[in-house]
Write a protein that holds these residues in place. Structure first.
Motif, PDB file in Angstrom:
ATOM      1  N   MET A  74       2.629 -10.612   1.181  1.00  0.00           N
ATOM      2  CA  MET A  74       2.106  -9.406   1.760  1.00  0.00           C
ATOM      3  C   MET A  74       0.599  -9.523   1.885  1.00  0.00           C
ATOM      4  SD  MET A  74       4.153  -6.263   0.106  1.00  0.00           S
ATOM      5  CE  MET A  74       5.184  -7.120  -1.063  1.00  0.00           C
ATOM      6  N   SER A 130      -0.237  -3.160   6.718  1.00  0.00           N
ATOM      7  CA  SER A 130       0.306  -4.219   5.858  1.00  0.00           C
ATOM      8  C   SER A 130       1.145  -5.167   6.702  1.00  0.00           C
ATOM      9  CB  SER A 130       1.181  -3.617   4.757  1.00  0.00           C
ATOM     10  OG  SER A 130       0.404  -2.868   3.873  1.00  0.00           O
ATOM     11  N   ALA A 161       4.080  -8.272   6.453  1.00  0.00           N
ATOM     12  CA  ALA A 161       5.066  -8.919   5.584  1.00  0.00           C
ATOM     13  C   ALA A 161       6.185  -9.489   6.445  1.00  0.00           C
ATOM     14  CB  ALA A 161       5.633  -7.930   4.577  1.00  0.00           C
ATOM     15  N   ARG A 182       6.938  -4.288  -2.238  1.00  0.00           N
ATOM     16  CA  ARG A 182       6.308  -3.471  -1.188  1.00  0.00           C
ATOM     17  C   ARG A 182       5.971  -2.081  -1.709  1.00  0.00           C
ATOM     18  NH1 ARG A 182      10.428  -5.835   2.813  1.00  0.00           N
ATOM     19  NH2 ARG A 182       9.250  -7.578   3.646  1.00  0.00           N
ATOM     20  N   ASN A 185       2.992  -2.408  -3.951  1.00  0.00           N
ATOM     21  CA  ASN A 185       1.837  -2.670  -3.098  1.00  0.00           C
ATOM     22  C   ASN A 185       1.347  -1.365  -2.466  1.00  0.00           C
ATOM     23  OD1 ASN A 185       0.004  -4.521  -1.672  1.00  0.00           O
ATOM     24  ND2 ASN A 185       1.140  -3.883   0.138  1.00  0.00           N
ATOM     25  N   TRP A 186       2.294  -0.554  -1.997  1.00  0.00           N
ATOM     26  CA  TRP A 186       1.945   0.732  -1.400  1.00  0.00           C
ATOM     27  C   TRP A 186       1.243   1.618  -2.428  1.00  0.00           C
ATOM     28  CZ3 TRP A 186       3.561   5.721  -2.580  1.00  0.00           C
ATOM     29  CH2 TRP A 186       3.235   6.692  -1.640  1.00  0.00           C
TER      30      TRP A 186
END
Length: 108
Positions: free
Chosen positions: A1, A21, A23, A35, A38-39
């Motif tokens: 990512m 982003s 990916a 994910r 990451n968010w």
């Protein structure tokens, strides 16, 4: 990512934070979890960025504000400052411009 942020000044008192982003398609449970995390991290970083920008903008409106040197490692900030000083000559002043300067500048 890979996350790409852009903090963009849209006026003297307003900034927009844009984010995207990247990916590869992957629906494994682990990737969905990564994910999601990451968010969450990005939301926290963006909140910190928003607070920092707000504090800087408030400080620049203060009567005690003085422009200071930028560190050589602040490559993006230095580039942004150069662009501002080119686009808005008043940004080069060592003290705030007179009241109403922006209306006069916009009338030109």
């Amino acid at each position: 990512m890979n996350k790409n942020d852009l903090n963009e000044a849209v006026s003297a008192t307003e900034t927009v934070i844009r984010e995207i982003s990247y990916a590869l398609p992957d629906e494994r449970r682990e990737m969905r979890a990564a994910r999601f995390l990451n968010w969450r991290i990005n939301r926290r970083v963006n909140a910190e960025d928003t607070e920092l920008v707000t504090r800087v903008q408030n400080g620049m409106q203060s009567a005690s504000y003085e422009a200071g040197p930028l560190g050589t490692s602040e490559v993006c900030l230095r580039s942004f400052a150069r662009k501002l000083r080119t686009m808005i000559p008043e940004a080069r002043l060592s003290s705030p411009p007179p009241s109403g300067w922006s209306r006069l500048a916009n009338a030109r």
